[in-house]
Design a protein around this motif. Sequence first.
Motif, PDB file in Angstrom:
ATOM      1  N   LEU A   7      69.056  58.604 177.235  1.00  0.00           N
ATOM      2  CA  LEU A   7      69.252  57.984 178.517  1.00  0.00           C
ATOM      3  C   LEU A   7      69.124  56.468 178.600  1.00  0.00           C
ATOM      4  CD1 LEU A   7      67.314  60.200 181.201  1.00  0.00           C
ATOM      5  CD2 LEU A   7      69.664  60.257 180.923  1.00  0.00           C
ATOM      6  N   VAL A   8      68.192  56.069 177.992  1.00  0.00           N
ATOM      7  CA  VAL A   8      67.897  54.409 178.284  1.00  0.00           C
ATOM      8  C   VAL A   8      68.767  53.574 177.332  1.00  0.00           C
ATOM      9  CG1 VAL A   8      65.553  55.115 178.567  1.00  0.00           C
ATOM     10  CG2 VAL A   8      65.972  54.698 176.463  1.00  0.00           C
ATOM     11  N   TYR A   9      69.744  53.965 176.222  1.00  0.00           N
ATOM     12  CA  TYR A   9      70.044  53.033 175.555  1.00  0.00           C
ATOM     13  C   TYR A   9      71.413  52.833 176.164  1.00  0.00           C
ATOM     14  CZ  TYR A   9      66.670  53.076 172.279  1.00  0.00           C
ATOM     15  OH  TYR A   9      65.082  53.109 171.551  1.00  0.00           O
ATOM     16  N   ASN A  10      71.445  52.226 177.372  1.00  0.00           N
ATOM     17  CA  ASN A  10      73.206  51.991 178.041  1.00  0.00           C
ATOM     18  C   ASN A  10      72.914  50.749 178.877  1.00  0.00           C
ATOM     19  OD1 ASN A  10      74.722  54.411 177.232  1.00  0.00           O
ATOM     20  ND2 ASN A  10      73.196  55.533 178.315  1.00  0.00           N
ATOM     21  N   GLU A  13      73.805  50.163 184.556  1.00  0.00           N
ATOM     22  CA  GLU A  13      74.828  50.803 185.579  1.00  0.00           C
ATOM     23  C   GLU A  13      75.235  52.270 184.928  1.00  0.00           C
ATOM     24  OE1 GLU A  13      75.751  47.744 184.863  1.00  0.00           O
ATOM     25  OE2 GLU A  13      75.825  46.534 186.484  1.00  0.00           O
ATOM     26  N   GLN A  14      75.348  52.184 183.633  1.00  0.00           N
ATOM     27  CA  GLN A  14      75.518  53.667 182.951  1.00  0.00           C
ATOM     28  C   GLN A  14      74.264  54.311 182.845  1.00  0.00           C
ATOM     29  OE1 GLN A  14      78.564  54.813 181.863  1.00  0.00           O
ATOM     30  NE2 GLN A  14      77.595  56.350 181.643  1.00  0.00           N
ATOM     31  N   PHE A  15      72.964  53.607 182.815  1.00  0.00           N
ATOM     32  CA  PHE A  15      71.817  54.186 182.884  1.00  0.00           C
ATOM     33  C   PHE A  15      71.632  55.122 184.078  1.00  0.00           C
ATOM     34  CE2 PHE A  15      67.439  53.842 184.308  1.00  0.00           C
ATOM     35  CZ  PHE A  15      66.908  54.657 183.425  1.00  0.00           C
ATOM     36  N   TYR A  20      71.302  59.948 187.248  1.00  0.00           N
ATOM     37  CA  TYR A  20      71.821  60.862 188.336  1.00  0.00           C
ATOM     38  C   TYR A  20      72.356  62.304 187.785  1.00  0.00           C
ATOM     39  CZ  TYR A  20      70.732  58.273 192.626  1.00  0.00           C
ATOM     40  OH  TYR A  20      70.193  57.530 193.519  1.00  0.00           O
ATOM     41  N   VAL A  21      73.120  62.053 187.018  1.00  0.00           N
ATOM     42  CA  VAL A  21      73.953  63.330 186.391  1.00  0.00           C
ATOM     43  C   VAL A  21      73.192  64.178 185.656  1.00  0.00           C
ATOM     44  CG1 VAL A  21      75.540  63.990 184.467  1.00  0.00           C
ATOM     45  CG2 VAL A  21      76.238  62.275 186.015  1.00  0.00           C
ATOM     46  N   GLU A  22      72.059  63.636 184.624  1.00  0.00           N
ATOM     47  CA  GLU A  22      71.293  64.388 183.904  1.00  0.00           C
ATOM     48  C   GLU A  22      70.215  65.123 184.713  1.00  0.00           C
ATOM     49  OE1 GLU A  22      71.972  65.666 181.169  1.00  0.00           O
ATOM     50  OE2 GLU A  22      73.679  64.529 180.598  1.00  0.00           O
ATOM     51  N   VAL A  37      70.105  50.460 190.435  1.00  0.00           N
ATOM     52  CA  VAL A  37      70.731  49.166 189.518  1.00  0.00           C
ATOM     53  C   VAL A  37      69.765  47.947 190.147  1.00  0.00           C
ATOM     54  CG1 VAL A  37      72.507  47.577 189.184  1.00  0.00           C
ATOM     55  CG2 VAL A  37      72.764  50.242 189.074  1.00  0.00           C
ATOM     56  N   ASN A  38      69.621  47.760 191.389  1.00  0.00           N
ATOM     57  CA  ASN A  38      68.988  46.630 191.977  1.00  0.00           C
ATOM     58  C   ASN A  38      67.629  46.320 191.308  1.00  0.00           C
ATOM     59  OD1 ASN A  38      71.088  45.042 192.698  1.00  0.00           O
ATOM     60  ND2 ASN A  38      70.790  45.969 194.673  1.00  0.00           N
TER      61      ASN A  38
END
Length: 159
Positions: A7-10, A13-15, A20-22, A37-38
Amino acid sequence: MIYYRDLVYNDDEQFVWNCYVEILGREPDSTGFVHHVNVLRTGRPRAMIVRSLMRSTEGRRRGTKIRGARAAFFWARLFRVPGIGSLLARIERVNDTWELRRSMRRLELETTKLVAIAQEQADMFARSPNRRSALALRDAESGLSPRGLRIFEELIGQG
Protein backbone atom coordinates in the motif's frame (compact mmCIF):
# COMPACT_ATOMS: atom_id res chain seq x y z
CA MET A 1 -3.88 -11.15 1.60
CA ILE A 2 -3.04 -7.47 1.58
CA TYR A 3 0.43 -6.40 2.69
CA TYR A 4 1.07 -3.02 4.25
CA ARG A 5 4.25 -2.53 2.22
CA ASP A 6 2.26 -2.88 -1.02
CA LEU A 7 0.00 0.00 0.00
CA VAL A 8 2.66 2.50 1.02
CA TYR A 9 5.06 2.47 -1.93
CA ASN A 10 3.12 4.97 -4.04
CA ASP A 11 2.71 8.71 -4.25
CA ASP A 12 0.20 10.27 -1.84
CA GLU A 13 -2.76 10.21 -4.22
CA GLN A 14 -2.22 6.62 -5.31
CA PHE A 15 -1.66 5.57 -1.71
CA VAL A 16 -4.99 7.06 -0.57
CA TRP A 17 -6.78 5.55 -3.58
CA ASN A 18 -5.31 2.09 -2.86
CA CYS A 19 -6.23 2.33 0.83
CA TYR A 20 -9.87 3.04 0.02
CA VAL A 21 -10.05 0.25 -2.53
CA GLU A 22 -8.25 -2.35 -0.38
CA ILE A 23 -9.58 -1.41 3.07
CA LEU A 24 -13.07 -0.14 2.32
CA GLY A 25 -13.65 -2.01 -0.94
CA ARG A 26 -14.64 1.06 -2.91
CA GLU A 27 -13.25 4.09 -4.67
CA PRO A 28 -12.81 7.15 -2.45
CA ASP A 29 -15.37 9.92 -2.38
CA SER A 30 -13.92 13.30 -3.33
CA THR A 31 -14.14 14.77 0.19
CA GLY A 32 -12.42 11.84 1.86
CA PHE A 33 -9.78 11.63 -0.87
CA VAL A 34 -8.82 15.30 -0.59
CA HIS A 35 -8.88 15.16 3.21
CA HIS A 36 -6.54 12.17 3.47
CA VAL A 37 -4.11 13.49 0.84
CA ASN A 38 -3.94 16.81 2.71
CA VAL A 39 -3.38 15.01 6.02
CA LEU A 40 -0.46 13.14 4.47
CA ARG A 41 1.03 16.36 3.16
CA THR A 42 1.04 17.83 6.65
CA GLY A 43 3.44 15.05 7.67
CA ARG A 44 1.11 12.52 9.24
CA PRO A 45 2.46 8.97 8.82
CA ARG A 46 0.82 6.72 6.26
CA ALA A 47 0.29 4.11 8.94
CA MET A 48 -2.09 6.46 10.70
CA ILE A 49 -4.18 6.87 7.55
CA VAL A 50 -4.38 3.09 7.18
CA ARG A 51 -5.32 2.79 10.83
CA SER A 52 -8.04 5.45 10.64
CA LEU A 53 -9.63 3.76 7.61
CA MET A 54 -9.43 0.32 9.21
CA ARG A 55 -10.99 1.63 12.44
CA SER A 56 -13.74 3.58 10.71
CA THR A 57 -17.26 2.14 10.94
CA GLU A 58 -17.08 1.11 7.30
CA GLY A 59 -13.61 -0.39 7.74
CA ARG A 60 -14.59 -2.40 10.82
CA ARG A 61 -17.70 -3.67 9.07
CA ARG A 62 -15.63 -4.89 6.13
CA GLY A 63 -12.96 -6.36 8.44
CA THR A 64 -10.02 -6.11 6.05
CA LYS A 65 -6.79 -7.55 7.45
CA ILE A 66 -3.50 -6.02 6.38
CA ARG A 67 -0.33 -7.96 7.08
CA GLY A 68 2.32 -5.73 8.63
CA ALA A 69 -0.09 -2.95 9.61
CA ARG A 70 0.19 -3.53 13.36
CA ALA A 71 3.98 -3.16 13.27
CA ALA A 72 3.64 -0.03 11.12
CA PHE A 73 1.24 1.50 13.67
CA PHE A 74 3.68 0.74 16.47
CA TRP A 75 6.62 2.32 14.63
CA ALA A 76 4.58 5.37 13.62
CA ARG A 77 3.73 5.94 17.27
CA LEU A 78 7.31 5.40 18.38
CA PHE A 79 8.54 7.99 15.85
CA ARG A 80 6.35 10.56 17.61
CA VAL A 81 8.07 10.09 20.99
CA PRO A 82 10.43 13.04 21.64
CA GLY A 83 14.10 12.07 21.44
CA ILE A 84 13.44 8.51 20.30
CA GLY A 85 11.67 9.68 17.16
CA SER A 86 14.60 11.77 15.90
CA LEU A 87 17.04 8.94 16.57
CA LEU A 88 14.84 6.48 14.71
CA ALA A 89 14.52 8.93 11.80
CA ARG A 90 18.31 9.02 11.47
CA ILE A 91 18.50 5.23 11.53
CA GLU A 92 15.76 5.06 8.92
CA ARG A 93 17.67 7.42 6.59
CA VAL A 94 20.75 5.17 6.83
CA ASN A 95 18.61 2.10 6.10
CA ASP A 96 17.02 3.87 3.11
CA THR A 97 20.50 4.59 1.76
CA TRP A 98 21.46 0.92 2.04
CA GLU A 99 18.21 -0.12 0.38
CA LEU A 100 18.84 2.34 -2.44
CA ARG A 101 22.32 0.89 -2.96
CA ARG A 102 20.90 -2.66 -3.08
CA SER A 103 18.28 -1.56 -5.60
CA MET A 104 20.91 0.13 -7.74
CA ARG A 105 23.01 -3.06 -7.74
CA ARG A 106 19.98 -5.13 -8.80
CA LEU A 107 19.20 -2.63 -11.56
CA GLU A 108 22.80 -2.72 -12.75
CA LEU A 109 22.75 -6.54 -12.91
CA GLU A 110 19.46 -6.58 -14.82
CA THR A 111 20.73 -3.92 -17.23
CA THR A 112 23.90 -5.95 -17.85
CA LYS A 113 21.76 -9.01 -18.65
CA LEU A 114 19.60 -7.01 -21.07
CA VAL A 115 22.66 -5.59 -22.83
CA ALA A 116 24.06 -9.11 -23.24
CA ILE A 117 20.77 -10.33 -24.73
CA ALA A 118 20.62 -7.36 -27.12
CA GLN A 119 24.23 -7.94 -28.19
CA GLU A 120 23.52 -11.63 -28.79
CA GLN A 121 20.53 -10.76 -30.99
CA ALA A 122 22.53 -8.14 -32.89
CA ASP A 123 25.33 -10.67 -33.51
CA MET A 124 22.80 -13.26 -34.73
CA PHE A 125 21.34 -10.72 -37.12
CA ALA A 126 24.76 -9.61 -38.40
CA ARG A 127 25.88 -13.22 -39.05
CA SER A 128 22.69 -14.21 -40.85
CA PRO A 129 23.10 -14.60 -44.64
CA ASN A 130 19.47 -13.65 -45.01
CA ARG A 131 19.00 -10.71 -42.68
CA ARG A 132 15.36 -10.33 -43.57
CA SER A 133 14.56 -13.89 -42.41
CA ALA A 134 16.59 -13.38 -39.21
CA LEU A 135 14.66 -10.20 -38.56
CA ALA A 136 11.36 -11.94 -39.30
CA LEU A 137 12.26 -14.83 -37.00
CA ARG A 138 13.26 -12.53 -34.16
CA ASP A 139 10.13 -10.42 -34.47
CA ALA A 140 7.86 -13.41 -34.90
CA GLU A 141 9.25 -14.68 -31.62
CA SER A 142 8.52 -11.31 -30.01
CA GLY A 143 4.87 -11.54 -31.05
CA LEU A 144 4.63 -8.89 -33.78
CA SER A 145 1.79 -9.28 -36.21
CA PRO A 146 2.63 -9.42 -39.94
CA ARG A 147 1.50 -5.79 -40.28
CA GLY A 148 3.57 -4.80 -37.25
CA LEU A 149 6.54 -6.63 -38.77
CA ARG A 150 6.15 -4.72 -42.07
CA ILE A 151 6.00 -1.39 -40.25
CA PHE A 152 9.06 -2.33 -38.21
CA GLU A 153 10.97 -3.39 -41.34
CA GLU A 154 10.11 -0.11 -43.05
CA LEU A 155 11.29 1.84 -40.04
CA ILE A 156 14.70 0.20 -40.08
CA GLY A 157 15.02 0.29 -43.88
CA GLN A 158 14.60 -3.42 -44.57
CA GLY A 159 11.30 -3.27 -46.48
